[in-house]
Design a protein around this motif. Structure first.
Motif, PDB file in Angstrom:
ATOM      1  N   LEU A  76       0.858  -1.058  -0.025  1.00  0.00           N
ATOM      2  CA  LEU A  76      -0.023  -0.095  -0.073  1.00  0.00           C
ATOM      3  C   LEU A  76       0.926   1.266  -0.078  1.00  0.00           C
ATOM      4  O   LEU A  76       0.633   2.178  -0.720  1.00  0.00           O
ATOM      5  N   PHE A  77       1.940   1.347   0.812  1.00  0.00           N
ATOM      6  CA  PHE A  77       2.895   2.350   0.780  1.00  0.00           C
ATOM      7  C   PHE A  77       3.485   2.593  -0.605  1.00  0.00           C
ATOM      8  O   PHE A  77       3.674   3.766  -0.910  1.00  0.00           O
ATOM      9  N   GLY A 114      -4.104  15.419  -2.988  1.00  0.00           N
ATOM     10  CA  GLY A 114      -2.878  14.217  -2.927  1.00  0.00           C
ATOM     11  C   GLY A 114      -2.768  13.868  -1.323  1.00  0.00           C
ATOM     12  O   GLY A 114      -3.226  12.965  -0.844  1.00  0.00           O
ATOM     13  N   VAL A 133      -8.371  -2.325   0.308  1.00  0.00           N
ATOM     14  CA  VAL A 133      -7.405  -2.957   1.380  1.00  0.00           C
ATOM     15  C   VAL A 133      -7.833  -3.589   2.420  1.00  0.00           C
ATOM     16  O   VAL A 133      -7.693  -4.561   2.913  1.00  0.00           O
ATOM     17  N   LEU A 167       1.253   7.223  -6.497  1.00  0.00           N
ATOM     18  CA  LEU A 167       0.193   8.038  -6.748  1.00  0.00           C
ATOM     19  C   LEU A 167       0.528   9.503  -6.333  1.00  0.00           C
ATOM     20  O   LEU A 167       0.484  10.389  -6.921  1.00  0.00           O
ATOM     21  N   ILE A 168       0.866   9.631  -4.961  1.00  0.00           N
ATOM     22  CA  ILE A 168       1.066  11.102  -4.326  1.00  0.00           C
ATOM     23  C   ILE A 168       2.350  11.528  -4.969  1.00  0.00           C
ATOM     24  O   ILE A 168       2.368  12.936  -5.203  1.00  0.00           O
ATOM     25  N   PHE A 222       2.305   1.865  -3.525  1.00  0.00           N
ATOM     26  CA  PHE A 222       0.994   2.389  -4.397  1.00  0.00           C
ATOM     27  C   PHE A 222       0.981   3.726  -4.099  1.00  0.00           C
ATOM     28  O   PHE A 222       0.781   4.722  -5.036  1.00  0.00           O
ATOM     29  N   TYR A 223       0.554   4.175  -2.853  1.00  0.00           N
ATOM     30  CA  TYR A 223       0.338   5.455  -2.359  1.00  0.00           C
ATOM     31  C   TYR A 223       1.482   6.686  -2.670  1.00  0.00           C
ATOM     32  O   TYR A 223       1.436   7.535  -3.267  1.00  0.00           O
ATOM     33  N   ILE A 265      -7.432   7.373  -3.371  1.00  0.00           N
ATOM     34  CA  ILE A 265      -6.484   7.068  -2.298  1.00  0.00           C
ATOM     35  C   ILE A 265      -7.577   6.519  -1.267  1.00  0.00           C
ATOM     36  O   ILE A 265      -7.352   5.510  -0.531  1.00  0.00           O
ATOM     37  N   LEU A 323      -7.942  12.078  -7.552  1.00  0.00           N
ATOM     38  CA  LEU A 323      -6.726  11.652  -6.672  1.00  0.00           C
ATOM     39  C   LEU A 323      -7.076  11.145  -5.188  1.00  0.00           C
ATOM     40  O   LEU A 323      -6.844  10.256  -4.763  1.00  0.00           O
ATOM     41  N   MET A 328       6.988   7.746   1.313  1.00  0.00           N
ATOM     42  CA  MET A 328       6.049   6.593   1.493  1.00  0.00           C
ATOM     43  C   MET A 328       6.631   5.454   0.512  1.00  0.00           C
ATOM     44  O   MET A 328       6.695   4.327   1.135  1.00  0.00           O
TER      45      MET A 328
END
Lengths: 87, 566
Positions: free
Chosen positions: A30-31, B350, B38, A37-38, A33-34, B31, B27, A66
């Motif tokens: 997840l980190f 974000g 998950v 994205l971020i 992936f985030y 998230i 975005l 991240m």
């Protein structure tokens, strides 16, 4: 003690130790992936975003941090697996 | 439940302003949605590990210490806690760190070093079950029933808090938030049991930290770093705002309305030891550890992140007050708006989505901690011994799942009731914050005094629960003059402890104690305290030694007070 023996018996037949997955997979995944994205939002950050965040490209920095954190979890998992291996 | 103060026990929580609406884009929503995915993924992946009721209720007593340790922190890191403690930071300044240092660390260390061997080695599945072994069914039923009712109501109050925050931030109607979050929590516990709850708590811990660190960094930049912070505090609320002990002499005035004695005895001893050592929502995380060493290390590992959480919770609260001096004044925002205001004004899309996800994660994990402890206590302490004993294990596993659903649905109902009677809910929430204190007093007597009897345990617990409720009602009615709710809360807790002991001791002295054979492993003896249980390879490493971790945490927590003491 009857209850005590029963708990010991249930503990022997428990499926958790043998079958529960490693939580580091999820945190790492997840980190990463985030982070992508971020961090991606940071790469394409507009002037308004940067001005709002006190002149810092906060998305880029947060994304990088991240991503690094996620990679560390995956690395830790690779080096010290939950079952088998050295332990 | 938070240690002593939460969002809803603060005034005005139901009125988060509409001006807090966040500008979320695709975005941010991606998230948030991927987090929900998950959460469910964890539940389904954990499902295959649930073979029997012990897997469902206590993860088969087989998790590693770092996992249970972080879950231990997270179970107390609900969003009501985060928003409420940031609000306390804005209102009281550095006094708020008392809830993290003296109000948590000593009790967590005591749990790990002194009490855990008795909980873990007796193989009890819950805190009330220990009372059954040590005493008799009367105190067992009393504490199990109190805990079950309190857990459901608190879950409902948390759900309601979530709903009002989401209405303010995202514009979601109350029923949408209550149904979505409630059903998600229901699903992931029914499916994956405690392992699912604990894994989600561990993940939540990291997401919360990742969400709050950027917010704090940008807040510090906004007010000009540490120099800017000090200058603005001196110009605004005054230097005492950054002290933890200033004005706490007996008879002196300070914003907290408590003196050093009520802080150390009330918060540091009664409230804190009650909450951290006997609240099953916390202790359950330790009991799911793989051996005694890991169970003892659970609260000790948790102590280290706990003492640094104020840096990303209380500090943003203080920063918010300096940026928006109107907070807490008529016409300005409420103290509870501290973190949402910073999110709105400092975070671009974000990291904004990440922050909303962090809040959502902490709401669900906080509620999940209540629900997963509720289903365990109801099934093993009420259903199994008194309603349907002697059934095969599959029956209790099924009951655990059904009770989870019933508990969450009851919590959702409570949330809807709270929406119309929020004042009653505020009041209940505060009452629950000292419910654990008499339980702790009874535990101390049970563990360290061989003469303590079952009858004394029951009456001490009952009157120790009623007395502070009566006192708090008198405070609410204006009969007792105390300037703040926090101060009243600390004194109520001292009363709870004192009444429990004062009632228990004479009754115990008049009665006949259990024989030494019956008390084997249930009362503190040198041999029982030194029993190390099963030792796993690597447990003897110096950084895994409980004594070193525990005393290290105490020393570090004391050192954390230094910058705020002069």
């Amino acid at each position: 003690m009857v209850e005590r023996d029963e708990v010991a018996e249930l503990e022997r037949r428990s499926g958790t130790a043998a079958r529960l997955f490693d939580v580091r997979t999820v945190i790492g995944g997840l980190f990463v992936f985030y982070g992508l994205l971020i961090g991606g939002a940071g790469v394409f950050a507009g002037d308004a975003d940067i001005a709002k965040a006190q002149g810092v490209n906060i998305n880029l920095w947060t994304g990088i941090a991240m991503l690094a954190c996620g990679a560390l979890f995956l690395l830790w998992m690779r080096l010290r697996p939950l079952r088998g291996g050295a332990e | 439940m938070a240690d002593a103060t939460t969002l809803l026990s603060r005034p005005g929580a139901a009125h988060l302003a509409d001006s807090l609406r966040l500008d979320m884009n695709w975005l941010d929503n991606l998230i948030l949605i991927s987090y929900f995915a998950v959460v469910l993924g964890i539940a389904f992946a954990a499902k295959r590990s649930v073979r029997n009721s012990l897997d469902f209720f206590l993860s088969g007593r087989s998790l590693p210490a770092w996992v249970t340790g972080l879950a231990f922190v997270s179970a107390n890191l609900g969003a009501t806690e985060i928003l409420g403690m940031a609000a306390n930071g804005a209102q009281y300044g550095a006094y708020t760190i008392h809830w993290y240092l003296i109000g948590a660390i000593p009790a967590m260390v005591f749990l790990g070093l002194v009490m855990m061997p008795f909980y873990y080695n007796t193989k009890v599945r819950s805190v009330p079950e220990f009372l059954l072994r040590r005493f008799s069914p009367s105190s067992h039923v009393l504490s199990a029933a109190l805990f079950a009712v309190a857990s459901v109501l608190i879950a409902g109050v948390n759900l309601y808090a979530l709903a009002i925050v989401l209405r303010a931030l995202l514009g979601w109607p109350l029923p949408v938030s209550i149904l979505t979050a409630g059903l998600f929590v229901l699903a992931y516990i029914v499916i994956g049991g405690l392992s699912s709850a604990i894994y989600n708590e561990v993940l939540q811990f990291f997401v919360i930290v990742a969400a709050l660190v950027p917010l704090t960094v940008l807040g510090m930049l906004r007010i000009g770093g540490i120099d800017g912070l000090l200058a603005k505090v001196n110009a605004g609320p005054g230097p005492q705002f950054l002290t933890a002990w200033g004005g706490t002499g007996i008879g002196q005035e300070n914003p907290l309305g408590a003196n050093w004695l009520t802080i150390t005895v009330g918060l540091g001893f009664a409230v804190s030891f009650g909450y951290w050592t006997t609240n099953f929502a916390e202790v359950q995380r330790s009991l799911s550890a793989k051996n005694l060493s890991a169970a003892r290390r659970t609260p000790l590992i948790a102590a280290f992140p706990k003492m640094f959480i104020p840096l990303i919770v209380v500090l943003p609260g203080i920063i918010a007050l300096l940026i928006y001096p109107q907070i807490g004044k008529t016409g300005g925002n409420d103290y509870n708006d501290a973190i949402p205001l910073l999110m709105r004004d400092l975070l671009p899309n974000g990291v904004l989505g990440l922050a909303v996800t962090g809040l959502m994660a902490s709401f669900m994990a906080g509620m999940a901690a209540n629900v997963s402890s509720f289903n365990t206590v109801f099934t093993t302490d009420i259903w199994r011994p008194y309603l349907k004993p002697g059934m095969p294990d599959e029956h209790y596993l099924r009951v655990g799942r059904v009770v989870t659903a019933v508990g969450v649905l009851a919590g959702m109902g409570t949330a809807f009731i709270a929406a119309s009677f929020s004042n009653i809910m505020n009041y209940l929430q505060t009452l629950f914050s000292f419910f654990n204190v008499p339980l702790f007093a009874t535990f101390i007597l049970a563990l360290f005094w061989k003469r303590m009897t079952a009858k004394a345990g029951f009456w001490g617990l009952l009157l120790g629960t009623i007395a502070p409720v009566a006192f708090y009602a008198a405070y609410q009615a204006g009969v007792v003059p105390i300037s703040t709710d926090q101060g009243a809360n600390m004194i109520s807790s001292i009363i709870a402890f004192a009444v429990d002991v004062a009632v228990s001791v004479p009754i115990a002295l008049a009665g006949q104690p259990k024989t030494a054979a019956e008390l084997e492993g249930l009362v503190y003896t040198r041999a029982a305290a030194r029993d190390t249980g099963e030792v796993a390879p690597g447990d003897e490493a110096w950084y895994r030694r409980p004594a070193l971790l525990g005393w290290g945490a105490i020393v570090l927590a004391a050192a954390c007070y230094v910058p705020f003491s002069f």
